[in-house]
Design a protein around this motif. Structure first.
Motif, PDB file in Angstrom:
ATOM      1  N   TYR A   1     -25.969  41.661 -23.989  1.00 42.06           N
ATOM      2  CA  TYR A   1     -27.249  41.631 -24.710  1.00 42.06           C
ATOM      3  C   TYR A   1     -28.050  40.380 -24.377  1.00 42.06           C
ATOM      4  O   TYR A   1     -28.451  39.609 -25.245  1.00 42.06           O
ATOM      5  CB  TYR A   1     -27.019  41.747 -26.216  1.00 42.06           C
ATOM      6  N   LYS A   2     -28.240  40.170 -23.070  1.00 39.84           N
ATOM      7  CA  LYS A   2     -29.048  39.061 -22.563  1.00 39.84           C
ATOM      8  C   LYS A   2     -28.528  37.711 -23.053  1.00 39.84           C
ATOM      9  O   LYS A   2     -29.299  36.817 -23.408  1.00 39.84           O
ATOM     10  CB  LYS A   2     -30.508  39.238 -22.966  1.00 39.84           C
ATOM     11  N   GLY A   3     -27.206  37.585 -23.092  1.00 43.34           N
ATOM     12  CA  GLY A   3     -26.599  36.307 -23.457  1.00 43.34           C
ATOM     13  C   GLY A   3     -26.436  36.081 -24.945  1.00 43.34           C
ATOM     14  O   GLY A   3     -25.919  35.030 -25.351  1.00 43.34           O
ATOM     15  N   LYS A   4     -26.834  37.053 -25.757  1.00 46.95           N
ATOM     16  CA  LYS A   4     -26.713  36.870 -27.205  1.00 46.95           C
ATOM     17  C   LYS A   4     -25.267  37.007 -27.681  1.00 46.95           C
ATOM     18  O   LYS A   4     -24.924  36.500 -28.755  1.00 46.95           O
ATOM     19  CB  LYS A   4     -27.603  37.873 -27.932  1.00 46.95           C
ATOM     20  N   LEU A   5     -24.455  37.710 -26.927  1.00 48.85           N
ATOM     21  CA  LEU A   5     -23.071  37.938 -27.320  1.00 48.85           C
ATOM     22  C   LEU A   5     -22.149  37.570 -26.168  1.00 48.85           C
ATOM     23  O   LEU A   5     -22.315  38.050 -25.046  1.00 48.85           O
ATOM     24  CB  LEU A   5     -22.860  39.404 -27.714  1.00 48.85           C
TER      25      LEU A   5
ATOM     26  N   ALA B   1     -11.976  35.317 -28.177  1.00 45.84           N
ATOM     27  CA  ALA B   1     -13.091  34.548 -28.730  1.00 45.84           C
ATOM     28  C   ALA B   1     -14.352  35.401 -28.692  1.00 45.84           C
ATOM     29  O   ALA B   1     -14.602  36.138 -27.720  1.00 45.84           O
ATOM     30  CB  ALA B   1     -13.303  33.257 -27.954  1.00 45.84           C
ATOM     31  N   LEU B   2     -15.150  35.283 -29.734  1.00 48.81           N
ATOM     32  CA  LEU B   2     -16.393  36.044 -29.848  1.00 48.81           C
ATOM     33  C   LEU B   2     -17.479  35.119 -30.393  1.00 48.81           C
ATOM     34  O   LEU B   2     -17.276  34.453 -31.417  1.00 48.81           O
ATOM     35  CB  LEU B   2     -16.192  37.235 -30.785  1.00 48.81           C
ATOM     36  N   ASN B   3     -18.599  35.043 -29.696  1.00 46.57           N
ATOM     37  CA  ASN B   3     -19.705  34.185 -30.123  1.00 46.57           C
ATOM     38  C   ASN B   3     -21.015  34.964 -30.033  1.00 46.57           C
ATOM     39  O   ASN B   3     -21.271  35.660 -29.036  1.00 46.57           O
ATOM     40  CB  ASN B   3     -19.792  32.942 -29.237  1.00 46.57           C
ATOM     41  N   HIS B   4     -21.810  34.829 -31.079  1.00 48.73           N
ATOM     42  CA  HIS B   4     -23.102  35.509 -31.136  1.00 48.73           C
ATOM     43  C   HIS B   4     -24.182  34.488 -31.490  1.00 48.73           C
ATOM     44  O   HIS B   4     -24.010  33.685 -32.415  1.00 48.73           O
ATOM     45  CB  HIS B   4     -23.075  36.623 -32.187  1.00 48.73           C
ATOM     46  N   ARG B   5     -25.268  34.516 -30.724  1.00 47.62           N
ATOM     47  CA  ARG B   5     -26.396  33.636 -31.009  1.00 47.62           C
ATOM     48  C   ARG B   5     -27.685  34.449 -30.965  1.00 47.62           C
ATOM     49  O   ARG B   5     -27.813  35.402 -30.187  1.00 47.62           O
ATOM     50  CB  ARG B   5     -26.448  32.468 -30.022  1.00 47.62           C
ATOM     51  N   ASN B   6     -28.640  34.059 -31.797  1.00 44.86           N
ATOM     52  CA  ASN B   6     -29.879  34.836 -31.860  1.00 44.86           C
ATOM     53  C   ASN B   6     -30.984  33.989 -32.481  1.00 44.86           C
ATOM     54  O   ASN B   6     -30.725  32.932 -33.080  1.00 44.86           O
ATOM     55  CB  ASN B   6     -29.668  36.116 -32.682  1.00 44.86           C
ATOM     56  N   GLN B   7     -32.212  34.467 -32.358  1.00 42.89           N
ATOM     57  CA  GLN B   7     -33.381  33.807 -32.941  1.00 42.89           C
ATOM     58  C   GLN B   7     -34.275  34.867 -33.557  1.00 42.89           C
ATOM     59  O   GLN B   7     -34.584  35.885 -32.939  1.00 42.89           O
ATOM     60  CB  GLN B   7     -34.151  33.026 -31.874  1.00 42.89           C
TER      61      GLN B   7
ATOM     62  N   SER C   1     -26.143  30.816 -34.803  1.00 42.59           N
ATOM     63  CA  SER C   1     -25.025  31.255 -33.964  1.00 42.59           C
ATOM     64  C   SER C   1     -23.780  31.279 -34.833  1.00 42.59           C
ATOM     65  O   SER C   1     -23.618  30.462 -35.753  1.00 42.59           O
ATOM     66  CB  SER C   1     -24.822  30.322 -32.772  1.00 42.59           C
ATOM     67  N   ILE C   2     -22.920  32.224 -34.540  1.00 45.63           N
ATOM     68  CA  ILE C   2     -21.656  32.340 -35.269  1.00 45.63           C
ATOM     69  C   ILE C   2     -20.588  32.775 -34.267  1.00 45.63           C
ATOM     70  O   ILE C   2     -20.842  33.601 -33.392  1.00 45.63           O
ATOM     71  CB  ILE C   2     -21.759  33.348 -36.437  1.00 45.63           C
ATOM     72  N   GLY C   3     -19.423  32.175 -34.386  1.00 43.72           N
ATOM     73  CA  GLY C   3     -18.362  32.498 -33.445  1.00 43.72           C
ATOM     74  C   GLY C   3     -16.994  32.246 -34.034  1.00 43.72           C
ATOM     75  O   GLY C   3     -16.845  31.597 -35.072  1.00 43.72           O
ATOM     76  N   GLY C   4     -16.026  32.772 -33.358  1.00 42.03           N
ATOM     77  CA  GLY C   4     -14.656  32.575 -33.813  1.00 42.03           C
ATOM     78  C   GLY C   4     -13.680  32.790 -32.678  1.00 42.03           C
ATOM     79  O   GLY C   4     -14.009  33.405 -31.658  1.00 42.03           O
ATOM     80  N   ASN C   5     -12.502  32.249 -32.845  1.00 39.32           N
ATOM     81  CA  ASN C   5     -11.452  32.464 -31.856  1.00 39.32           C
ATOM     82  C   ASN C   5     -10.125  32.627 -32.582  1.00 39.32           C
ATOM     83  O   ASN C   5      -9.935  32.093 -33.685  1.00 39.32           O
ATOM     84  CB  ASN C   5     -11.382  31.302 -30.868  1.00 39.32           C
TER      85      ASN C   5
END
Length: 331
Positions: free
Chosen positions: A11-15, A59-65, A72-76
């Motif tokens: 998703y264009k770097g969002k995930l 690991a999963l990281n999500h960032r958005n505007q 951004s929220i992430g976890g491992n």
């Protein structure tokens, strides 16, 4: 070491997704292999041991505007299985980890098992009457209020042959969660980390000395039939050796900790121009804010003392909870 993994941006770097399965074999590890007493000197560490670590990391990281919001929220999470594969010629198990007041070495390392697991006696409650104690001939010195130790091989004697695995200091999995958000001049960060499934041997108290402080659980000790089925009577002589190493001292060391949280505010550009400064940020923060755990000790992060002494709490200064406030100014 063998790794099979995936690292993908979607998703264009969002995930961002990272997954890795690994198998790592470590050879020639240092270990002190026991020697027969007739040799006449203590053994030294030699490169004889081998171990295998295998597991899965994700690991999963999500960032958005969205408008003025940035977040951004992430976890491992990591699942690791540890196994001893070699201990040199003969493969003789290695006992380690002395703890004052418990007696005997508390950790055991042998082929086919995790490194330095807890080794001792399994218990089955408290004798409630003298008649019940007398009927259990494997403990000839027991009486009402004493611990019932399980006769694993049913030979009528409680001895070292009845010791079994009573705990594993290695967690089933460890994890971390991080969050960041900003809106206009405000920013917020949060970091959580934790461990699940690991055991801790609580060796803080001297149970062999009646002149020292005892845990608050001693107030709920056995004082008569039906009063307690876990904490034994207090005895000056302790003929039943209630304080020998057993599962009574092993606790669940799982925890989740708010490791860091911070809230900041950056002054708007118009205010900074009037003050003739480049940037000004005001913030408040806290480290080790809260720890959620069932462990009764001061801190579930007890660490290690050498490769073969893991998860033993002998008493140490716990992680401090700190509060910070500051101003960052760039001219």
């Amino acid at each position: 070491q063998t790794n099979i993994g995936v690292d993908a941006d979607l998703y264009k770097g969002k995930l961002n997704v990272v997954a890795d399965y690994f198998v790592k074999n470590t050879n020639d590890m240092l270990a002190v292999v026991p020697l027969p007493g007739v040799v006449g000197f203590l053994p030294s560490a030699t490169n004889v041991a081998s171990a295998k670590n295998s597991g899965f990391e994700f690991a999963l990281n999500h960032r958005n505007q969205k408008g003025l919001w940035n977040y951004s929220i992430g976890g491992n999470i990591a699942f690791i299985k540890n196994e001893v594969t070699d201990l040199g010629e003969g493969g003789q198990p290695v006992a380690t980890g002395s703890v004052f007041g418990i007696g005997d070495l508390v950790s055991y390392t042998e082929i086919g098992q995790p490194i330095a697991y807890f080794y001792g006696y399994e218990t089955n409650g408290i004798f409630q009457t003298d008649e019940e104690a007398a009927a259990y001939t494997a403990l000839p010195n027991a009486q009402a209020g004493d611990v019932i130790f399980v006769d694993q091989n049913e030979d009528g004697v409680i001895d070292s042959e009845d010791k079994v695995m009573i705990g594993n200091p290695h967690p089933d999995f460890t994890y971390g969660i991080n969050m960041e958000a900003s809106y206009r001049g405000f920013d917020f960060t949060l970091f959580l980390q934790g461990s699940h499934g690991n055991d801790i041997l609580n060796g803080v108290f001297r149970y062999d000395l009646n002149t020292t402080n005892l845990p608050v659980a001693a107030l709920e000790r056995w004082t008569g039939e039906g009063t307690s089925d876990w904490y034994p009577r207090i005895s000056h002589s302790d003929p039943n050796q209630n304080n020998r190493i057993s599962d009574r001292f092993v606790e669940d060391g799982s925890y989740m900790r708010i490791k860091n949280v911070q809230l900041g505010y950056t002054l708007p550009e118009s205010a900074m121009q009037r003050l003739n400064i480049g940037k000004c940020r005001i913030y408040v923060a806290a480290n080790n804010l809260f720890t959620f755990t069932d462990y009764s000790g001061l801190d579930p992060e007890v660490g290690t003392r050498g490769t073969l002494e893991i998860g033993i709490d002998r008493g140490f200064y716990p992680s401090a909870r700190t509060f910070l406030a500051g101003i960052n100014v760039n001219f």
